[in-house]
Design a protein around this motif. Structure first.
Motif, PDB file in Angstrom:
ATOM      1  N   GLN A 129      29.915  45.357  38.454  1.00 35.29           N
ATOM      2  CA  GLN A 129      30.751  44.042  36.849  1.00 35.29           C
ATOM      3  C   GLN A 129      31.712  45.701  36.648  1.00 35.29           C
ATOM      4  O   GLN A 129      32.878  45.214  35.818  1.00 35.29           O
ATOM      5  CB  GLN A 129      29.129  44.339  36.012  1.00 35.29           C
ATOM      6  CG  GLN A 129      30.325  44.256  34.324  1.00 35.29           C
ATOM      7  CD  GLN A 129      29.287  43.831  33.735  1.00 35.29           C
ATOM      8  OE1 GLN A 129      27.828  44.375  33.977  1.00 35.29           O
ATOM      9  NE2 GLN A 129      29.414  43.215  32.392  1.00 35.29           N
ATOM     10  N   THR A 130      31.424  47.219  36.982  1.00 39.58           N
ATOM     11  CA  THR A 130      32.032  47.764  36.509  1.00 39.58           C
ATOM     12  C   THR A 130      33.376  48.020  37.044  1.00 39.58           C
ATOM     13  O   THR A 130      34.500  48.255  36.968  1.00 39.58           O
ATOM     14  CB  THR A 130      31.707  49.194  36.850  1.00 39.58           C
ATOM     15  OG1 THR A 130      30.666  49.500  36.368  1.00 39.58           O
ATOM     16  CG2 THR A 130      32.459  50.380  36.677  1.00 39.58           C
TER      17      THR A 130
ATOM     18  N   ILE B 123      35.625  45.325  35.203  1.00 39.25           N
ATOM     19  CA  ILE B 123      36.197  45.597  34.310  1.00 39.25           C
ATOM     20  C   ILE B 123      37.594  46.679  33.994  1.00 39.25           C
ATOM     21  O   ILE B 123      38.622  46.266  33.706  1.00 39.25           O
ATOM     22  CB  ILE B 123      34.711  46.344  32.964  1.00 39.25           C
ATOM     23  CG1 ILE B 123      34.091  45.130  32.339  1.00 39.25           C
ATOM     24  CG2 ILE B 123      35.456  46.766  32.052  1.00 39.25           C
ATOM     25  CD1 ILE B 123      32.702  45.509  32.327  1.00 39.25           C
ATOM     26  N   SER B 124      37.005  47.707  35.802  1.00 41.54           N
ATOM     27  CA  SER B 124      37.502  48.166  35.466  1.00 41.54           C
ATOM     28  C   SER B 124      39.355  47.929  36.308  1.00 41.54           C
ATOM     29  O   SER B 124      40.882  48.288  36.015  1.00 41.54           O
ATOM     30  CB  SER B 124      37.531  49.440  36.666  1.00 41.54           C
ATOM     31  OG  SER B 124      36.483  50.088  35.913  1.00 41.54           O
TER      32      SER B 124
ATOM     33  N   ALA C 101      41.598  45.899  33.053  1.00 43.11           N
ATOM     34  CA  ALA C 101      42.111  46.024  32.006  1.00 43.11           C
ATOM     35  C   ALA C 101      42.797  47.471  33.101  1.00 43.11           C
ATOM     36  O   ALA C 101      44.032  47.680  32.189  1.00 43.11           O
ATOM     37  CB  ALA C 101      41.375  48.432  32.342  1.00 43.11           C
TER      38      ALA C 101
ATOM     39  N   ALA D 256      35.253  45.448  22.128  1.00 42.93           N
ATOM     40  CA  ALA D 256      34.251  46.013  22.600  1.00 42.93           C
ATOM     41  C   ALA D 256      32.753  46.589  21.583  1.00 42.93           C
ATOM     42  O   ALA D 256      32.148  46.753  21.666  1.00 42.93           O
ATOM     43  CB  ALA D 256      34.228  48.256  23.169  1.00 42.93           C
TER      44      ALA D 256
END
Length: 64
Positions: free
Chosen positions: A2-3, A6-7, A10, A58
């Motif tokens: 998941q990280t 998201i990265s 972004a 966020a």
């Protein structure tokens, strides 16, 4: 996993904003409720909008 997703999202936005900023150096001024801003490049307006939206999203997620 998941990280990484998201990265990646972004990073995509950062690259997209950089490309649009370089291509659109046109000055614009924002007007809201009769107030008018100074003239700033479209890329700066776009970057600020995305930044505020990401922080707002966020915060909204944390409050949920």
């Amino acid at each position: 996993m998941q990280t990484l997703l998201i990265s990646s999202i972004a990073a995509f936005w950062v690259v997209a904003i950089a490309i649009v900023s370089v291509q659109n150096a046109t000055l614009v001024s924002l007007q809201f409720l009769g107030l008018r801003s100074i003239q700033i490049p479209v890329g700066v307006v776009l970057a600020a909008s995305v930044g505020v939206g990401m922080v707002g999203g966020a915060l909204a997620n944390r409050l949920r």
